[in-house]
Design a protein around this motif. Structure first.
Motif, PDB file in Angstrom:
ATOM      1  N   SER A 196       0.838  -1.205   0.000  1.00  0.00           N
ATOM      2  CA  SER A 196       0.000   0.000   0.000  1.00  0.00           C
ATOM      3  C   SER A 196       0.872   1.255   0.000  1.00  0.00           C
ATOM      4  O   SER A 196       0.590   2.218  -0.729  1.00  0.00           O
ATOM      5  CB  SER A 196      -0.913  -0.010   1.231  1.00  0.00           C
ATOM      6  OG  SER A 196      -1.649   1.185   1.323  1.00  0.00           O
ATOM      7  N   TYR A 234      -2.592  -9.017  -5.371  1.00  0.00           N
ATOM      8  CA  TYR A 234      -3.330  -7.932  -4.731  1.00  0.00           C
ATOM      9  C   TYR A 234      -3.962  -7.056  -5.803  1.00  0.00           C
ATOM     10  O   TYR A 234      -3.539  -7.056  -6.969  1.00  0.00           O
ATOM     11  CB  TYR A 234      -2.413  -7.072  -3.854  1.00  0.00           C
ATOM     12  CG  TYR A 234      -1.932  -7.776  -2.607  1.00  0.00           C
ATOM     13  CD1 TYR A 234      -2.697  -7.758  -1.449  1.00  0.00           C
ATOM     14  CD2 TYR A 234      -0.721  -8.458  -2.595  1.00  0.00           C
ATOM     15  CE1 TYR A 234      -2.266  -8.408  -0.308  1.00  0.00           C
ATOM     16  CE2 TYR A 234      -0.281  -9.113  -1.457  1.00  0.00           C
ATOM     17  CZ  TYR A 234      -1.058  -9.086  -0.317  1.00  0.00           C
ATOM     18  OH  TYR A 234      -0.637  -9.738   0.814  1.00  0.00           O
ATOM     19  N   THR A 249      -5.879  -2.938  -6.341  1.00  0.00           N
ATOM     20  CA  THR A 249      -6.186  -1.640  -5.751  1.00  0.00           C
ATOM     21  C   THR A 249      -7.056  -0.837  -6.722  1.00  0.00           C
ATOM     22  O   THR A 249      -6.917  -0.955  -7.946  1.00  0.00           O
ATOM     23  CB  THR A 249      -4.905  -0.852  -5.425  1.00  0.00           C
ATOM     24  OG1 THR A 249      -5.268   0.431  -4.896  1.00  0.00           O
ATOM     25  CG2 THR A 249      -4.018  -0.672  -6.637  1.00  0.00           C
ATOM     26  N   VAL A 281      -3.858   4.168   0.852  1.00  0.00           N
ATOM     27  CA  VAL A 281      -4.364   3.476  -0.333  1.00  0.00           C
ATOM     28  C   VAL A 281      -4.695   2.047   0.062  1.00  0.00           C
ATOM     29  O   VAL A 281      -3.903   1.397   0.749  1.00  0.00           O
ATOM     30  CB  VAL A 281      -3.317   3.486  -1.474  1.00  0.00           C
ATOM     31  CG1 VAL A 281      -3.755   2.568  -2.602  1.00  0.00           C
ATOM     32  CG2 VAL A 281      -3.112   4.905  -1.993  1.00  0.00           C
ATOM     33  N   THR A 282      -5.837   1.575  -0.365  1.00  0.00           N
ATOM     34  CA  THR A 282      -6.267   0.219  -0.014  1.00  0.00           C
ATOM     35  C   THR A 282      -5.787  -0.784  -1.046  1.00  0.00           C
ATOM     36  O   THR A 282      -5.963  -0.577  -2.256  1.00  0.00           O
ATOM     37  CB  THR A 282      -7.805   0.152   0.079  1.00  0.00           C
ATOM     38  OG1 THR A 282      -8.244   1.062   1.090  1.00  0.00           O
ATOM     39  CG2 THR A 282      -8.258  -1.253   0.443  1.00  0.00           C
ATOM     40  N   VAL A 283      -5.156  -1.852  -0.575  1.00  0.00           N
ATOM     41  CA  VAL A 283      -4.850  -2.998  -1.436  1.00  0.00           C
ATOM     42  C   VAL A 283      -5.524  -4.219  -0.819  1.00  0.00           C
ATOM     43  O   VAL A 283      -5.499  -4.391   0.401  1.00  0.00           O
ATOM     44  CB  VAL A 283      -3.331  -3.222  -1.596  1.00  0.00           C
ATOM     45  CG1 VAL A 283      -2.685  -2.066  -2.324  1.00  0.00           C
ATOM     46  CG2 VAL A 283      -2.652  -3.451  -0.260  1.00  0.00           C
TER      47      VAL A 283
END
Length: 559
Positions: free
Chosen positions: A7, A45, A47, A32-34
Motif C-alpha cells: 500500500s 493484490y 487496488t 491506499v487500499t490494497v
C-alpha cells in the motif's frame, strides 16, 4: 512484502507522479487500499486507486491506471501490474517478496498485527456491569469474553482503552439484598414475591458474613439490615471480581454508582444539561427533551416528588465519563437493554456531544447452554440462573471465551458443552489450539534433529513457492488488516473466523507431506528449503498465538 508495504509503495508512486508533474492533484490521499482479489488469477493484490483519484486528477480512470502501472512495474518486489475493468490495478509480487513476510513476522513477534490505526482515541469501554447482589450470570459471561477481547483489539489497533465495570450499588435492590442476608443469617426463609433474593448463594453468603462478624445478628433489625448490606456488598463484589479474574477478564476501573449520588453529580444533572437548552419542566417534574434527537419519548430527570430517576444517574455517569476525557464511550449492554440505545444516544446529543462519535451502545443477544441435548437452566447455588463459575466448570475458560467471542453479539448463541469439550476438529477452539501445538511439536522435532531455521541473513524467501505456501503467506499477511477491522467494527468474531481459516491453511500445508516437508527424513541433511519452511512455520505459530491472545485464549505448546 506485506500489504502495508505494498500500500505504501502505491502511495509513494502517486506522490512521485505528482512531484514530477505527470499527475496533478490538489491533495494526495493519506492511505491506499490494497486487497486480495477473489480470483487469484487476477494477481496477488488489487487496488482501486485509479478509480479513487480519477475525479481529482481530471483523467479517465483507465488512463490514470496506465500511468501508475508503468511506474509500479519498476518497484522492487512487484513482478507485474495488469489493468482490469474500468481501471483496477492487479499486482503480482516478485518471487520471494511474499515469502519475505515470514522474516518480518518472526522479527516482529508479539508486535505483528498491531497498528496505530486508532492512535489518539481515548476509549472508555464499559461492560459486564452488574448489581453486587449475586453471582455473574451467563449473559454477563458473554460480555466478559467479548468486552475483554474488544479491549485487547482496540489496544492492538493503537487506542488507549480504559475497561470499566459500573457497580449498580445504589437504589432499593441493595436494601433488599441486606434484608435477604439478615433473614438468612437469622435462620429465616426469604419470602417470595417481595423483590428479595432467594438463591441458595444468599444463605452461603450470610453464613460467611457471620463467620467474620458473629455479633451482627444481635443488632437491632434496622442496623442488622444495614450491616449485612454493607458486608454483603463487599463480599459479593469480591466474589464477582474473583470469578472475572478466573475468566481472564480484567478492569481498570470499578466505578460505584453510589459515588455519583454522594458527590452531588446526580443532583446537578438538570443544571448541567439545561445549558444546552433541552431541559424543561412539566407537571412538577423536570424532563430532558430526548425526542429532539430521535428518542421514542422524553425522559424524566426529577420526579414531581423531588426524587431523582435512574435515568438521572445514567446522565451523571455519561457526563462523568466525558469529564474524564473519554471519546468514544462504549456501552456493552444485554439484550433486555435494547431501549437504552436511543435514550443514551439522545443523552449525548442533549449534552452537546456528537452521538455518532462520542458514544456507542452495543447490545448482546441471549446465550443458552446445552449438555447432552438439553438446555442447562439451573445453578446449584444461584437458583434459576447459570453463573459464570458454572460456565467455567462446564466448559473451561479457553473454550468458553473462544466460543463466546466467535459469534456476532447480534445473534443468539447456543454453547454446546459436549462439542466444546471434545478434542476433535469439529470443536473450533481445539482446532485452532491444535494448529499452534502442532507448530511447536515440529519445532521441537527439528531441535531433536539438530537443526533450526538459521540466521535471518541466510533465509531465502524465494524458496517458499508451493501453492500451499503462497496461500498460507497470504493468510498471514491479512492478520493486521483483520485486527484493525475487527477493532473498528467492534466485531471480535472476525478474529476467531480468521484464526480458523489460518489453521485450515496451516493444516493443509502440512498435509502435503511429500511436497511441503519441513523435517528431513532418515539420513537426509537439512536443506535451505527445510530452513525456509521453519521460518514460515514459526511465523504461523506467532500469528496463531497473537490471535488467540487477542481473544484471551491460551496457545498451548502441547495437546
Amino acid at each position: 512484502m506485506t500489504p502495508e508495504q505494498l500500500s505504501q509503495a502505491v502511495l509513494d508512486t502517486v506522490h512521485a507522479a505528482v512531484a514530477d508533474g505527470a499527475l496533478t492533484l490538489t491533495a494526495v490521499p493519506e492511505a491506499v487500499t490494497v486487497e486480495r482479489p477473489k480470483n487469484r488469477d487476477h494477481g496477488d493484490y488489487a487496488t482501486n486507486v485509479a478509480l479513487q483519484l480519477t475525479k481529482a486528477a481530471g483523467m479517465p480512470p483507465r488512463a490514470l491506471a496506465e500511468l501508475l502501472a508503468e511506474r509500479l512495474r519498476r518497484v522492487d518486489g512487484i513482478a507485474g501490474v495488469d489493468i482490469a475493468g474500468p481501471g483496477f490495478l492487479n499486482l503480482r509480487l516478485a518471487a520471494g517478496a511474499a515469502g519475505e513476510l515470514a522474516r518480518t513476522i518472526v522479527e516482529q513477534g508479539a508486535a505483528y498485527g498491531r497498528s496505530q490505526t486508532f492512535t489518539g482515541q481515548n476509549v472508555n469501554l464499559e461492560f459486564v456491569s452488574a448489581n453486587p447482589t449475586g453471582p455473574l450470570h451467563l449473559g454477563h459471561t458473554r460480555w466478559a469474553a467479548v468486552g475483554d477481547a474488544l479491549g485487547r483489539l482496540l489496544e492492538a489497533a493503537g487506542a488507549d482503552v480504559t475497561r470499566e465495570f459500573y457497580i449498580n450499588d445504589a437504589g432499593n435492590q441493595m436494601n433488599n439484598f441486606g434484608m435477604s442476608l439478615a433473614l438468612r443469617a437469622n435462620g429465616q426463609e426469604v419470602p417470595e414475591g417481595q423483590g428479595l433474593y432467594e438463591g441458595a448463594y444468599v444463605k452461603d453468603l450470610a453464613q460467611a458474613i457471620l463467620a467474620e462478624h458473629p455479633v451482627l445478628t444481635s443488632l437491632p433489625e434496622e442496623a442488622q439490615v444495614e450491616a449485612f448490606r454493607t458486608a454483603g456488598y463487599k463480599m459479593q463484589l469480591r466474589l464477582q471480581q474473583e470469578s472475572l479474574e478466573k475468566f481472564r477478564t480484567r478492569f481498570d476501573v470499578w466505578f460505584s454508582e453510589k459515588t455519583l449520588h454522594e458527590s452531588g453529580a446526580v443532583e446537578g444533572v438538570a443544571d448541567r444539561l439545561a445549558e444546552q437548552g433541552h431541559v424543561f419542566e412539566q407537571d412538577g417534574a423536570v424532563w430532558l427533551r430526548t425526542t429532539d434527537f430521535g428518542d421514542d419519548k422524553d425522559r424524566v430527570i426529577v420526579r414531581s416528588n423531588g426524587e431523582r430517576t435512574y435515568f438521572s444517574a445514567d446522565c451523571a455517569y455519561y457526563l462523568d465519563k466525558r469529564d474524564r476525557g473519554f471519546s468514544p464511550c462504549i456501552y456493552m449492554l444485554g439484550a433486555d437493554h435494547h431501549g437504552y440505545v436511543g435514550r443514551l444516544k439522545a443523552l449525548a446529543a442533549c449534552s452537546g456531544d456528537d452521538p455518532e462519535k462520542d458514544i456507542e451502545v452495543l447490545i448482546g443477544q441471549f446465550v443458552k447452554i446445552v449438555k447432552d441435548g438439553q438446555e442447562v437452566k439451573l445453578s446449584k447455588r444461584a437458583g434459576n440462573i447459570v453463573t459464570l463459575d458454572d460456565v467455567i466448570d462446564l466448559i473451561g475458560v479457553d473454550a468458553a471465551r473462544y466460543a463466546l467471542a466467535r459469534s456476532s453479539v447480534d445473534n443468539e448463541l447456543i454453547l454446546d458443552v459436549n462439542l466444546l469439550t471434545t478434542n476433535a476438529p469439529e470443536n473450533p477452539v481445539w482446532y485452532v489450539q491444535y494448529a499452534h501445538a502442532r507448530t511447536c511439536a515440529i519445532r521441537r522435532n527439528a531441535g531433536d534433529l539438530g537443526f533450526d531455521k538459521g540466521p535471518a541473513e541466510d533465509f531465502d524467501p524465494k524458496l517458499l513457492v508451493h501453492l500451499r505456501e503462497e496461500e498460507l503467506l497470504a493468510a498471514l499477511a491479512d492478520f493486521p488488516r483483520i485486527v484493525a477491522q475487527a477493532a473498528g467494527l467492534r466485531e471480535v468474531h472476525k478474529v476467531a473466523h480468521y484464526l480458523e481459516d489460518l489453521a485450515k491453511k496451516y493444516h493443509g500445508w502440512q498435509s502435503e507431506k511429500k511436497d511441503c516437508r519441513i523435517l528431513p527424513i532418515g539420513d537426509e541433511k537439512p536443506t535451505e528449503l527445510n530452513r525456509a519452511r521453519l521460518w514460515l512455520l514459526e511465523a504461523t505459530q506467532i500469528v496463531l498465538r497473537n490471535g488467540l491472545d487477542l481473544l484471551g485464549v491460551s496457545a498451548p505448546e502441547r495437546m
